[in-house]
Scaffold this motif. Structure first.
Motif, mmCIF file in Angstrom:
data_model
loop_
_atom_site.group_PDB
_atom_site.id
_atom_site.type_symbol
_atom_site.label_atom_id
_atom_site.label_comp_id
_atom_site.label_asym_id
_atom_site.label_seq_id
_atom_site.Cartn_x
_atom_site.Cartn_y
_atom_site.Cartn_z
ATOM 1 N N LEU A 180 0.835 -1.209 0.000
ATOM 2 C CA LEU A 180 0.000 0.000 0.000
ATOM 3 C C LEU A 180 0.869 1.259 0.000
ATOM 4 C CD1 LEU A 180 -2.963 -0.781 2.446
ATOM 5 C CD2 LEU A 180 -2.858 -0.999 -0.045
ATOM 6 N N ILE A 181 1.946 1.228 0.775
ATOM 7 C CA ILE A 181 2.817 2.406 0.856
ATOM 8 C C ILE A 181 3.480 2.679 -0.500
ATOM 9 C CG2 ILE A 181 4.934 3.288 1.909
ATOM 10 C CD1 ILE A 181 4.131 1.590 4.432
ATOM 11 N N THR A 182 3.967 1.604 -1.119
ATOM 12 C CA THR A 182 4.647 1.796 -2.408
ATOM 13 C C THR A 182 3.652 2.215 -3.490
ATOM 14 O OG1 THR A 182 6.246 0.120 -1.795
ATOM 15 C CG2 THR A 182 6.157 0.730 -4.111
ATOM 16 N N ALA A 183 2.493 1.591 -3.498
ATOM 17 C CA ALA A 183 1.504 1.947 -4.523
ATOM 18 C C ALA A 183 1.121 3.422 -4.391
ATOM 19 C CB ALA A 183 0.265 1.064 -4.387
ATOM 20 N N ARG A 184 0.982 3.868 -3.158
ATOM 21 C CA ARG A 184 0.661 5.266 -2.952
ATOM 22 C C ARG A 184 1.779 6.168 -3.486
ATOM 23 N NH1 ARG A 184 -1.142 8.151 2.669
ATOM 24 N NH2 ARG A 184 -1.008 10.259 1.839
ATOM 25 N N SER A 185 3.000 5.713 -3.260
ATOM 26 C CA SER A 185 4.145 6.471 -3.767
ATOM 27 C C SER A 185 4.118 6.518 -5.303
ATOM 28 C CB SER A 185 5.435 5.825 -3.253
ATOM 29 O OG SER A 185 6.561 6.476 -3.777
ATOM 30 N N ILE A 186 3.771 5.397 -5.937
ATOM 31 C CA ILE A 186 3.685 5.394 -7.410
ATOM 32 C C ILE A 186 2.631 6.410 -7.861
ATOM 33 C CG2 ILE A 186 3.087 4.013 -9.445
ATOM 34 C CD1 ILE A 186 4.106 1.542 -7.881
ATOM 35 N N ARG A 187 1.516 6.415 -7.159
ATOM 36 C CA ARG A 187 0.456 7.344 -7.562
ATOM 37 C C ARG A 187 0.857 8.792 -7.337
ATOM 38 N NH1 ARG A 187 -3.423 7.211 -4.216
ATOM 39 N NH2 ARG A 187 -2.955 5.445 -2.865
#
Ligand code: ADP
Length: 589
Positions: free
Chosen positions: A489-496
Motif C-alpha cells: 500500500l505504501i509503495t503503490a501510494r508512492s507510485i500514484r
C-alpha cells in the motif's frame, strides 16, 4: 451540367430531382445563393444532398447544380495557423470580410491566392520524378518548412524549376510527362473521404513521447498509433489536450474541434491560439492547423470536419513529418451522422445511430499510421490520431465509445472521481490500457533502459494489488494487514503520488523525459525492494514508512532535466537510512 430542382427540404438535408448527370458524393451548389452541399444518396435522378450551410428560407423549385467534383481540400503553403470550418473555409478571413457570423454562400478560398511565397528548389532540371518526390521548400512559418511535392498523377522529367516568389497557383516549373509538358504549381487538391496514398505502412514501434508520465510510462501511444480519451466535464480533458499539443514530439498539430454548444468551441477557439510552443517559445499555432465547427454551423459541416482535418494531416505526413491529429469530440461527429441518417430515413442501428457507424469510425482511425511516403527518398512520415469521446452521462457502453474502442488501441480513462480527489492527470491506472506495449518494448529497452518494461509491469502489479487490498482494508482495517501488504500500500501510494501525479502548470513537472521517467519509477521500486528486505530483518513497517528519504523521493519529480542524475543518488540514501534503521532496531532489540 444539368440543373436539378429542389423538391424537399429537411433541416440540413435537401432532396433534388432532375440531377441526371450527377454522381454520388458530387459537391453541388444549392439555390441562387450557391450553398455548398454534397450528394450522399442518389436514386435515378433524385439526389439527397447534405448541405453545409443553413438551409432556412430555401424552397421547392430552387435550382441545384452539380459541380462534378467530390468534396476536396486545397493543400498548399498557407494552411498552417489557419482556422478552418468543416469544409475548409478560412474562418478568420471570413470574419474579417463579413463579421462573426458566416454569411451563407460566402466563397473564400481556403488558401490565399495573392500571397507570394519564396520557393527554393531542391530538385533540378533533368531529374526524373514521380508523385511525392520533393521539388523544393517554402518557409511557411518559423516552425514549418513546407515541402513541395510532385502532385499525384504526375510523372516524368523536370524541364524547368525556378527559384523565386510565387503564388500557390503560379507555375514554379514544368515536367515532361507521357502526356506532354505540364506546368507545376504548389496547390494540390485531394478528396477528403479518400485516404492519401503512401508506399508502405510501417509497424508502430516508436512511442509518441508526450512527457506525461502516466501516458509515456504506463499507457503509451505509438507514433502513427490511435488513442481514445473520454472527458467527463471538469476531468481535465482540456489540460491534457493542451499538454499533448504542446509537448508531444510531433512536428505538426491538427486540431479538429467538433463542438455542440457554442461556448464549447468558443473556448477552444480562444484558448488554443494562445498556447505557446514550449520548445521554441513561438505561438503553437505556427505549427498548427485548426478545423472548427462553431455552433452556428449546421451539423453536416461537423460531419465533414473530421475528414477535412485528417486529410490535411495526411498531407503533412506525406512530407515526412510527424503529425498529431486531435479530434474533439468524435461523439459530436457521430451525432451529426445520426441526424443526417435519420433524415435520410435509413434503417437505424443501436440508439438511432446508422448501421455504418462502426465502419465510419474504423475508417477514420485507420487513416493513422507510420508510413514510407511516396517519393524516391524513402522518407518516413507518421500521423497519430487521438480522438475524444463524450458519451451522454459518461456511459461507456454508448455505441460511439464501443465502436471507437474496437479500433483505437489506447484508452486513457479520464475519470472525474480522480479529478475531484485532485489527482491529475485524472487518468485511471486501473481502467486505461495500451495495446502498443509489446511493440514499444524494444524501443524502451534500447533508448531508455533495459529494465523499463519490467519496471512498468511491476509498478502496474503493485497498483492492482493495492486496489485488491483496499477492499480488504475496508472490511478489517489497515492494521490487520501483514507488514508485506502494508508495504504494498505504501509503495503503490508512492507510485500514484510521486510518479503518476503530474502538475501541468509547474515549470519542471509539466514535462518529463523518458530517461527521467525511468529514474523516478526506478527509485520508488528500489525503495520498495530495500524496505521489503528490511522487513525480513525485522524492521518495523511504521519506521520504514517514516524514513526521511521518502521526502526526497516525493520531491524527485521536481528535479530539472539538466540534473536528473541526482535522482540516482537517492539510492545511496535509501541504503544508508535503512542500514541505520536496522542498526538501531538491533540495539532496541
Ligand atoms: P475539462 O476540460 O475536462 O472540463 P479542464 O481541463 O479545464 O477540464 O480541467 C479542470 C481543472 O482541473 C483545471 O482548471 C485545473 O485546475 C485542473 N487540472 C486538470 N489537469 C491538471 C493537471 N495535469 N495539473 C494540474 N491541474 C490540472
Amino acid at each position: 451540367m444539368n440543373e436539378g430542382r429542389i423538391v424537399k427540404i429537411s433541416g440540413p438535408l435537401v432532396v433534388a430531382e432532375g440531377m441526371t448527370d450527377a454522381k454520388m458524393f458530387d459537391v453541388v451548389r444549392v439555390s441562387e445563393k450557391g450553398l455548398i452541399g454534397e450528394i450522399i444518396e442518389l436514386r435515378g435522378d433524385r439526389a439527397s444532398i447534405q448541405v453545409y450551410e443553413e438551409t432556412g428560407g430555401l424552397g421547392p423549385g430552387e435550382p441545384v447544380l452539380s459541380t462534378g467534383q467530390t468534396l476536396s481540400v486545397e493543400l498548399a503553403p498557407g494552411m498552417i495557423e489557419s482556422i478552418y470550418d468543416g469544409i475548409q473555409r478560412p474562418l478568420t478571413v471570413i470574419r474579417e470580410k463579413v463579421g462573426d457570423y458566416i454569411v451563407r454562400g460566402v466563397h473564400v478560398p481556403a488558401i490565399d491566392r495573392d500571397k507570394k511565397w519564396p520557393f527554393t528548389p531542391t530538385a533540378k532540371p533533368g531529374d526524373i520524378v514521380g508523385p511525392g518526390d520533393l521539388l523544393g521548400v517554402i518557409e511557411e512559418t518559423v516552425l514549418v518548412a513546407h515541402r513541395i511535392m510532385v502532385p499525384p498523377g504526375i510523372e516524368g522529367k523536370i524541364v524547368e524549376l525556378n527559384e523565386g516568389k510565387f503564388t500557390v497557383e503560379e507555375s514554379i516549373g514544368r515536367i515532361e510527362t507521357g502526356e506532354g509538358v505540364k506546368d507545376i504549381c504548389m496547390l494540390q487538391r485531394w478528396p477528403v473521404r479518400r485516404p492519401r496514398p503512401f508506399k508502405k505502412k510501417l509497424p508502430p514501434v516508436e512511442p509518441l513521447i508526450t512527457g506525461q508520465r502516466v501516458i509515456d510510462a504506463f499507457f503509451p501511444v505509438s507514433k502513427g498509433g490511435t488513442a481514445c480519451i473520454p472527458g467527463p466535464f471538469g476531468s481535465g480533458k482540456t489540460v491534457i489536450q493542451h499538454q499533448l499539443a504542446k509537448w508531444a514530439d510531433a512536428d505538426i498539430v491538427i486540431f479538429i474541434g467538433c463542438g455542440e454548444r457554442g461556448n464549447e468551441m468558443t473556448n477552444v477557439l480562444m484558448e488554443f491560439p494562445e498556447l505557446k510552443d514550449p520548445r521554441s517559445g513561438e505561438p503553437l499555432m505556427k505549427r498548427t492547423v485548426m478545423v472548427a465547427n462553431t455552433s452556428n454551423m449546421p451539423v453536416a459541416a461537423r460531419e465533414a470536419s473530421v475528414y477535412t482535418g485528417i486529410t490535411i494531416g495526411e498531407y503533412f505526413r506525406d512530407m515526412g513529418y510527424r503529425v498529431a491529429v486531435m479530434a474533439d469530440s468524435t461523439s459530436r461527429w457521430a451525432e451529426a451522422m445520426r441526424e443526417i441518417s435519420g433524415r435520410l430515413e435509413e434503417m437505424p442501428g443501436e440508439e438511432g445511430y446508422p448501421a455504418y457507424l462502426g465502419t465510419r469510425i474504423a475508417e477514420f482511425y485507420e487513416r493513422a499510421g507510420k508510413v514510407i511516403c511516396l517519393g524516391s527518398d524513402q522518407r518516413e512520415g507518421a500521423m497519430t490520431v487521438i480522438g475524444s469521446v463524450s458519451p451522454p452521462g459518461g456511459d461507456l457502453s454508448d455505441p460511439v465509445v464501443q465502436a471507437t474502442l474496437r479500433v483505437a488501441r489506447v484508452f486513457w480513462s479520464l475519470e472525474d472521481l480522480l479529478a475531484f480527489q485532485r489527482h491529475f492527470p485524472a487518468i485511471s491506472w486501473l481502467n486505461s490500457y495500451s495495446l502498443y506495449l509489446d511493440e514499444l518494448e524494444e524501443y524502451l529497452k534500447r533508448e531508455v533502459d533495459e529494465r523499463m518494461p519490467e519496471e512498468r509491469r511491476r509498478a502496474m502489479r503493485l497498483l492492482q494489488q493495492e486496489a485488491d487490498l483496499q477492499d480488504v482494508v475496508k472490511l478489517i482495517g489497515v492494521d490487520a494487514l501483514s507488514p508485506e501488504n502494508r508495504l504494498i500500500l505504501i509503495t503503490a501510494r508512492s507510485i500514484r503520488e510521486d510518479f503518476l501525479h503530474q502538475i501541468a502548470f509547474d515549470e519542471v513537472d509539466t514535462y518529463t523525459s523518458l530517461k527521467k521517467q525511468f529514474k523516478l519509477l526506478n527509485i520508488i521500486l528500489v525503495m520498495h525492494d530495500a524496505a521489503r528486505e528490511a522487513l525480513t530483518h525485522g524492521a518495523p513497517i511504521d519506521k520504514l514508512q517514516g524514513l526521511r528519504v521518502r521526502e526526497e523521493i516525493a520531491r524527485a519529480k521536481y528535479t530539472p532535466e539538466s540534473r536528473v542524475t541526482e535522482i540516482d543518488r537517492i539510492k545511496e540514501k535509501i541504503e544508508a537510512e535503512i542500514e541505520e534503521l536496522l542498526k538501531t532496531e538491533e540495539i532496541d532489540a
